[in-house]
Design an enzyme around this catalytic site. Structure first.
Site, mmCIF file in Angstrom:
data_model
loop_
_atom_site.group_PDB
_atom_site.id
_atom_site.type_symbol
_atom_site.label_atom_id
_atom_site.label_comp_id
_atom_site.label_asym_id
_atom_site.label_seq_id
_atom_site.Cartn_x
_atom_site.Cartn_y
_atom_site.Cartn_z
ATOM 1 N N GLU A 41 -50.824 17.362 5.402
ATOM 2 C CA GLU A 41 -50.618 16.378 4.324
ATOM 3 C C GLU A 41 -50.458 14.968 4.889
ATOM 4 O OE1 GLU A 41 -48.552 18.377 0.473
ATOM 5 O OE2 GLU A 41 -47.265 18.234 2.232
ATOM 6 N N HIS A 50 -50.166 21.502 -5.472
ATOM 7 C CA HIS A 50 -48.757 21.907 -5.304
ATOM 8 C C HIS A 50 -48.687 23.418 -5.485
ATOM 9 C CE1 HIS A 50 -44.378 21.573 -5.664
ATOM 10 N NE2 HIS A 50 -44.408 22.094 -6.873
ATOM 11 N N ASP A 104 -48.238 15.191 -3.674
ATOM 12 C CA ASP A 104 -48.966 16.375 -4.185
ATOM 13 C C ASP A 104 -49.836 16.060 -5.393
ATOM 14 O OD1 ASP A 104 -47.893 17.890 -2.217
ATOM 15 O OD2 ASP A 104 -46.726 19.211 -3.505
ATOM 16 N N HIS A 125 -41.266 14.554 0.091
ATOM 17 C CA HIS A 125 -42.183 14.879 1.185
ATOM 18 C C HIS A 125 -41.686 14.236 2.473
ATOM 19 C CE1 HIS A 125 -44.943 16.720 -1.622
ATOM 20 N NE2 HIS A 125 -45.722 17.066 -0.616
ATOM 21 N N HIS A 169 -45.539 21.947 4.769
ATOM 22 C CA HIS A 169 -45.120 20.936 3.785
ATOM 23 C C HIS A 169 -44.728 19.621 4.464
ATOM 24 C CE1 HIS A 169 -43.374 19.246 0.151
ATOM 25 N NE2 HIS A 169 -42.306 18.931 0.855
ATOM 26 N N GLU A 189 -42.234 15.411 -5.893
ATOM 27 C CA GLU A 189 -41.462 16.236 -4.957
ATOM 28 C C GLU A 189 -41.270 15.502 -3.626
ATOM 29 O OE1 GLU A 189 -43.754 19.369 -3.124
ATOM 30 O OE2 GLU A 189 -42.112 20.786 -3.360
#
Ligand SMILES: [Zn+2]
Length: 259
Positions: free
Chosen positions: A180, A118, A43, A34, A175, A32
């Site tokens: 992260e 995730h 993730d 990022h 996100h 996905e």
């Protein structure tokens, strides 16, 4: 001795099982976007690396990471339309996880942790746990125990203060943002494009969802809020807090199961 199932031989694993079934942690992630600064595999990489550290503390094993997941959602991951996202339909994903749990169990790996990185996977993991227990029961296998957790569950108020000294905007908008990015700066610094770390106001979504989704309705970098506050030190604090706490929770979960 390795904690990774894929680095063990079949006889080595068989001997481990016969000595008493070890806990097997299955990291579940996604492929996905990022933002401009973090890799597509973020993730999957974070839960895999945390799982290996957790496993080393509790003598558990780590199954090969499921690096694809359920579709990126606009409000929590930017949306599956963004370049590079490759995801699975919910039914496909559920059945993949179900099949893996069933095969692990048939070979005596009866203590399984679904260790998620995730958020969008969560309810499909619940469904996979339910379907696998049902299928195994029909084969007479009833000693399987499954624990499901996101790696983020042990982020406490003290850690939140370290990550967001000026206050957290919202976890939904984290996100590819401070948490992260910080964790990746600590675990995989070479994979973070530091000069591209985005700094912009948080995404602003309506309270409802519409289908079909209009990609033009969102304009953001792919991060849902600013990642400018990310540092490797914050990432280190997250990892050093989470690993022992997740190890404790996994141990406790299997000890406390009464059915
Ligand atoms: Zn992510």
């Amino acid at each position: 001795m390795t904690v990774r199932l894929d680095e063990m031989t079949s006889p080595e694993l068989d001997a481990r099982v016969k000595a008493g079934p070890p806990v097997v942690i299955l990291p579940t992630g996604a492929f996905e976007q990022h933002g401009p600064h973090l890799p597509l595999g973020t993730d999957a990489m974070i839960p895999q690396r945390l799982a290996e550290r957790v496993a080393a503390q509790i003598d558990a094993l780590v199954a090969p990471t499921l690096s694809y997941g359920y579709k990126s959602q606009p409000k929590s991951g930017g949306g599956n339309h963004m370049p590079g996202c490759a995801s699975l339909d919910g039914a496909t994903y559920t059945l993949m996880v179900r099949d893996l749990i069933c095969d692990f169990a048939r070979h005596g790996l009866t203590k399984i942790v679904l260790f998620d990185g995730h958020m969008e996977n969560q309810m499909f993991l619940t469904e996979a746990a339910d379907l696998s227990l049902r299928a195994l029961k029909s084969e007479g296998i009833t000693d399987v125990r499954i624990v499901k957790m996101g790696y983020w569950i042990s982020i406490n108020a003290a850690l939140e203060k370290v990550l967001f000294p000026d206050g957290l905007i919202s976890w939904e908008l984290e996100h590819a943002a401070v948490m992260e990015t910080s964790v990746m700066l600590h675990l995989a610094p070479d994979l973070v494009r530091r000069d591209l770390i985005p700094d912009h106001p948080p995404a602003d979504f309506p309270l409802y969802d519409v289908y079909p989704f209009d990609p033009a309705s969102v304009s953001h970098s792919g991060a849902l809020s600013s990642a400018a506050g990310a540092t490797a030190e914050k990432g280190k604090a997250v990892v050093e807090t989470l690993v022992p706490e997740l190890a404790r929770q996994i141990t406790e979960a299997f000890q406390n199961m009464t059915v």
